[in-house]
Write an enzyme that holds these catalytic residues in place. Structure first.
Site, PDB file in Angstrom:
ATOM      1  N   ALA A 122      68.634  40.429  37.730  1.00 44.22           N
ATOM      2  CA  ALA A 122      68.137  39.137  37.497  1.00 44.22           C
ATOM      3  C   ALA A 122      69.485  38.093  37.749  1.00 44.22           C
ATOM      4  CB  ALA A 122      67.533  39.116  36.112  1.00 44.22           C
ATOM      5  N   LEU A 123      69.644  37.665  39.025  1.00 40.87           N
ATOM      6  CA  LEU A 123      70.734  36.713  39.170  1.00 40.87           C
ATOM      7  C   LEU A 123      70.315  35.336  39.398  1.00 40.87           C
ATOM      8  CD1 LEU A 123      73.762  36.639  40.063  1.00 40.87           C
ATOM      9  CD2 LEU A 123      73.124  37.122  42.502  1.00 40.87           C
ATOM     10  N   GLU A 125      68.724  31.719  39.262  1.00 41.20           N
ATOM     11  CA  GLU A 125      68.382  30.755  38.284  1.00 41.20           C
ATOM     12  C   GLU A 125      67.926  29.491  38.793  1.00 41.20           C
ATOM     13  OE1 GLU A 125      71.723  30.345  35.848  1.00 41.20           O
ATOM     14  OE2 GLU A 125      71.768  32.348  35.231  1.00 41.20           O
ATOM     15  N   PHE A 155      62.597  33.533  40.081  1.00 42.81           N
ATOM     16  CA  PHE A 155      62.019  34.285  41.506  1.00 42.81           C
ATOM     17  C   PHE A 155      62.374  35.832  41.328  1.00 42.81           C
ATOM     18  CE2 PHE A 155      63.230  30.118  43.738  1.00 42.81           C
ATOM     19  CZ  PHE A 155      62.146  29.554  43.575  1.00 42.81           C
ATOM     20  N   THR A 157      62.358  39.726  41.419  1.00 47.09           N
ATOM     21  CA  THR A 157      61.330  40.870  41.679  1.00 47.09           C
ATOM     22  C   THR A 157      61.272  41.755  40.721  1.00 47.09           C
ATOM     23  OG1 THR A 157      62.102  40.627  44.108  1.00 47.09           O
ATOM     24  CG2 THR A 157      61.046  42.559  43.383  1.00 47.09           C
ATOM     25  N   GLN A 336      50.552  35.332  67.817  1.00 47.85           N
ATOM     26  CA  GLN A 336      50.370  34.688  69.344  1.00 47.85           C
ATOM     27  C   GLN A 336      49.499  35.711  70.116  1.00 47.85           C
ATOM     28  OE1 GLN A 336      51.117  31.623  69.354  1.00 47.85           O
ATOM     29  NE2 GLN A 336      50.451  31.293  71.446  1.00 47.85           N
ATOM     30  N   GLY A 340      43.642  33.493  68.227  1.00 50.52           N
ATOM     31  CA  GLY A 340      42.656  32.822  66.994  1.00 50.52           C
ATOM     32  C   GLY A 340      42.451  34.246  65.977  1.00 50.52           C
ATOM     33  N   GLU A 363      68.077  37.809  49.044  1.00 48.15           N
ATOM     34  CA  GLU A 363      69.356  38.734  49.234  1.00 48.15           C
ATOM     35  C   GLU A 363      70.376  37.954  50.165  1.00 48.15           C
ATOM     36  OE1 GLU A 363      69.817  43.026  48.782  1.00 48.15           O
ATOM     37  OE2 GLU A 363      67.718  43.022  47.782  1.00 48.15           O
ATOM     38  N   THR A 365      70.356  33.920  52.081  1.00 49.45           N
ATOM     39  CA  THR A 365      69.313  33.404  53.216  1.00 49.45           C
ATOM     40  C   THR A 365      70.143  33.740  54.453  1.00 49.45           C
ATOM     41  OG1 THR A 365      70.336  31.287  53.035  1.00 49.45           O
ATOM     42  CG2 THR A 365      68.663  31.460  51.639  1.00 49.45           C
TER      43      THR A 365
HETATM   44  C1  FAD Z   1      59.927  36.977  47.069  1.00 46.36           C
HETATM   45  C2  FAD Z   1      61.468  36.634  46.442  1.00 46.36           C
HETATM   46  C3  FAD Z   1      62.034  37.711  45.437  1.00 46.36           C
HETATM   47  C4  FAD Z   1      63.341  37.250  45.013  1.00 46.36           C
HETATM   48  N1  FAD Z   1      63.727  38.520  44.212  1.00 46.36           N
HETATM   49  C5  FAD Z   1      64.886  38.202  43.662  1.00 46.36           C
HETATM   50  C6  FAD Z   1      65.611  39.041  42.602  1.00 46.36           C
HETATM   51  O1  FAD Z   1      64.872  40.261  42.271  1.00 46.36           O
HETATM   52  N2  FAD Z   1      66.355  39.090  42.033  1.00 46.36           N
HETATM   53  C7  FAD Z   1      67.548  37.703  42.122  1.00 46.36           C
HETATM   54  O2  FAD Z   1      68.355  37.430  41.503  1.00 46.36           O
HETATM   55  N3  FAD Z   1      66.795  36.629  43.025  1.00 46.36           N
HETATM   56  C8  FAD Z   1      65.740  36.886  43.767  1.00 46.36           C
HETATM   57  N4  FAD Z   1      65.036  35.919  44.773  1.00 46.36           N
HETATM   58  C9  FAD Z   1      65.894  34.807  44.881  1.00 46.36           C
HETATM   59  C10 FAD Z   1      66.510  34.641  46.096  1.00 46.36           C
HETATM   60  O3  FAD Z   1      67.631  35.681  46.209  1.00 46.36           O
HETATM   61  C11 FAD Z   1      66.801  32.946  46.174  1.00 46.36           C
HETATM   62  O4  FAD Z   1      65.551  32.528  46.465  1.00 46.36           O
HETATM   63  C12 FAD Z   1      67.809  32.979  47.535  1.00 46.36           C
HETATM   64  O5  FAD Z   1      69.095  33.729  47.381  1.00 46.36           O
HETATM   65  C13 FAD Z   1      68.033  31.468  47.837  1.00 46.36           C
HETATM   66  O6  FAD Z   1      68.370  30.839  46.639  1.00 46.36           O
HETATM   67  P1  FAD Z   1      67.388  29.380  46.332  1.00 46.36           P
HETATM   68  O7  FAD Z   1      65.961  29.805  46.439  1.00 46.36           O
HETATM   69  O8  FAD Z   1      67.951  28.896  45.016  1.00 46.36           O
HETATM   70  O9  FAD Z   1      67.769  28.506  47.445  1.00 46.36           O
HETATM   71  P2  FAD Z   1      68.874  27.401  48.024  1.00 46.36           P
HETATM   72  O10 FAD Z   1      70.023  28.144  47.519  1.00 46.36           O
HETATM   73  O11 FAD Z   1      68.396  26.180  47.044  1.00 46.36           O
HETATM   74  O12 FAD Z   1      68.844  27.131  49.351  1.00 46.36           O
HETATM   75  C14 FAD Z   1      68.104  26.086  49.937  1.00 46.36           C
HETATM   76  C15 FAD Z   1      68.509  26.095  51.489  1.00 46.36           C
HETATM   77  O13 FAD Z   1      69.764  25.771  51.472  1.00 46.36           O
HETATM   78  C16 FAD Z   1      70.499  26.381  52.320  1.00 46.36           C
HETATM   79  N5  FAD Z   1      71.896  26.490  51.628  1.00 46.36           N
HETATM   80  C17 FAD Z   1      72.254  26.583  50.504  1.00 46.36           C
HETATM   81  N6  FAD Z   1      73.729  26.586  50.406  1.00 46.36           N
HETATM   82  C18 FAD Z   1      74.034  26.571  51.667  1.00 46.36           C
HETATM   83  C19 FAD Z   1      75.596  26.605  52.349  1.00 46.36           C
HETATM   84  N7  FAD Z   1      76.456  26.649  51.271  1.00 46.36           N
HETATM   85  N8  FAD Z   1      75.401  26.531  53.550  1.00 46.36           N
HETATM   86  C20 FAD Z   1      74.270  26.342  54.381  1.00 46.36           C
HETATM   87  N9  FAD Z   1      73.225  26.151  53.867  1.00 46.36           N
HETATM   88  C21 FAD Z   1      72.975  26.398  52.638  1.00 46.36           C
HETATM   89  C22 FAD Z   1      69.937  27.642  52.116  1.00 46.36           C
HETATM   90  O14 FAD Z   1      70.214  28.890  53.247  1.00 46.36           O
HETATM   91  C23 FAD Z   1      68.400  27.185  52.033  1.00 46.36           C
HETATM   92  O15 FAD Z   1      67.857  27.111  53.303  1.00 46.36           O
HETATM   93  C24 FAD Z   1      63.806  35.972  45.164  1.00 46.36           C
HETATM   94  C25 FAD Z   1      63.262  35.324  45.969  1.00 46.36           C
HETATM   95  C26 FAD Z   1      62.152  35.547  46.522  1.00 46.36           C
HETATM   96  C27 FAD Z   1      61.487  34.183  47.237  1.00 46.36           C
END
Ligand code: FAD
Length: 384
Positions: A122-123, A125, A155, A157, A336, A340, A363, A365
């Site tokens: 859990a990282l 928030e 979020f 897992t 694709q 359909g 892990e 984006t």
């Molecule tokens: C199915 C699922 C499972 C998950 N499991 C875990 C888990 O087990 N443990 C855990 O801790 N987390 C988990 N997560 C969380 C996941 O790691 C985060 O959703 C992810 O790191 C992105 O953070 P955010 O959703 O807050 O998006 P944001 O950080 O708000 O990003 C939104 C957009 O802004 C972009 N962005 C943000 N900062 C920058 C920058 N400096 N430069 C360019 N672009 C930027 C991002 O790339 C993205 O396109 C999970 C998420 C999902 C959907």
């Protein structure tokens, strides 16, 4: 654990398990959002909760090269099955292996490897996603040595069902960034811990994510994992390695999508012949195959470098970036190719397309991989 025989035997067994046991259940799991208990028992019996954990803790002790090949096979089936064992193998289990005291390792790792305990890491928030150090969750030490945790995670897992949660929290209120952050091992049922019901997600049903809330959640001094204040370094080390694991999952899923695409292209007839005979269809198939092979080779090469003890931080980011983008493209082409039929809920490819989408998000984006890779490049260039 049930790993007897050679590694190629194990690969064959996992490949057969994915094709014969898991694939037929995919639609049911997607509809019910639940992996049947007997399948989880089979996953346990195959040792899939402790793929790389050492044998002394009941794991299969696979090398990184072996691990990625096993994940290629397992991920022929829908990603939710791999995700169910994900934290035990990756961020959860590995953080305890690398950061834990011998007492913590012997207490938890055998039960993590056997799948008796489901772990979560859990990282993330509400206010801390890509900016992973903007943590609002904090822990304060009491006079008796116990820690009091307050804050929320989202979020996560496995959050709804996890028995053991690695919680990343700020322990030095005067610190910022990656300094002054620690990890705590919080067990299910600890007073003050609330594990919310599963989120409703776009894909990967059967694998649950959810919120966690810590409201004056008290844990003992020995719940601290690793050194106080050094938890962010351990987090990043496990995430680096986890990126290779995720990249291998993307490769496995791409192989499946290409298989589905090719089979359909050979069967489906238009204009009096199989659509596979049309060169524009062949271009999509060929692009997917080339992308897949490139990602597969890259993952294998990086895993080998990891086994050789080389620093793979940048390459793991490159693998995760390349493989997650690759599988999204392959999944899009698969839909694709199906036309359909690929848009209908009854097709596996639309489900796998939705499943694949998250690989570009969690892990780190795609954008975070890009900035990480560029930082490595700039650091290397300016150090010379
Ligand atoms: C199915 C699922 C499972 C998950 N499991 C875990 C888990 O087990 N443990 C855990 O801790 N987390 C988990 N997560 C969380 C996941 O790691 C985060 O959703 C992810 O790191 C992105 O953070 P955010 O959703 O807050 O998006 P944001 O950080 O708000 O990003 C939104 C957009 O802004 C972009 N962005 C943000 N900062 C920058 C920058 N400096 N430069 C360019 N672009 C930027 C991002 O790339 C993205 O396109 C999970 C998420 C999902 C959907």
């Amino acid at each position: 654990m049930n790993h007897v025989g050679t590694f190629p035997d194990l690969l064959t067994r996992i490949g057969a398990f994915a094709r014969e046991r898991l694939v037929p259940l995919e639609a049911q799991v997607a509809d019910s959002d639940l992996i049947p208990e007997d399948i989880i028992d089979e996953i346990r019996a195959l040792g899939l909760f402790g793929i790389t954990l050492p044998k002394e803790y009941g794991g299969l002790a696979l090398t990184a090269s072996e691990e990625v090949q096993l994940v290629f096979e397992l991920c022929w089936a829908a990603p939710a099955f791999r995700a169910y064992v994900g934290a035990n193998n990756s961020l959860g289990g590995r953080a305890i292996l690398w950061g834990g005291s011998e007492a913590q390792r012997t207490h938890y790792l055998p039960r993590i490897a056997s799948g008796e305990l489901i772990t979560a890491f859990a990282l993330t928030e509400p206010g801390s996603g890509s900016d992973a150090t903007a943590l609002g969750t904090h822990a304060k030490r009491r006079d008796d040595g116990c820690w009091v945790i307050n804050g929320s995670k989202r979020f996560i897992t496995g959050a709804p069902e996890a028995d053991l949660i690695n919680v990343v929290a700020r322990t030095d209120p005067h610190s910022s960034g990656g300094q002054g952050v620690s990890i705590f091992l919080v067990e299910r049922g600890t007073p003050g811990l609330v594990q919310s019901p599963p989120d409703r997600k776009m894909g990967q049903q059967g694998m649950h994510t959810g919120d966690l809330h810590f409201d004056d959640c008290v844990v003992s001094a020995d719940a601290l994992l690793g050194e106080e204040g050094k938890g962010f370094r351990l987090t990043m080390r496990t995430i680096d390695r986890g990126r290779l694991y995720i990249a291998s999952a993307c490769v496995g899923l791409a192989a499946r999508l290409i298989h589905e695409s090719l089979q359909y292209a050979l069967e489906r007839q238009q204009f009096g012949r199989p659509i596979a005979e049309f060169q524009l269809l062949q271009a999509m198939l060929a692009d997917s195959q080339a992308d897949y092979l490139a990602a597969r080779s890259f993952v294998l090469q990086t895993a080998k470098r990891c086994d050789d003890g080389e620093q793979i931080s940048m390459d793991a980011s490159c693998c995760k970036l390349f493989a997650s983008e690759m599988v999204s493209k392959v999944a899009d082409r698969a839909v694709q190719i199906f036309g359909g039929a690929g848009y209908m809920q009854s097709s596996a490819v639309q489900r796998l397309y939705r499943d694949a989408r998250v690989y570009r998000i969690y892990e780190g984006t795609t954008q975070i991989q890009q900035t990480t890779i560029a930082k490595h490049m700039i650091r290397q260039a300016t150090m010379m």
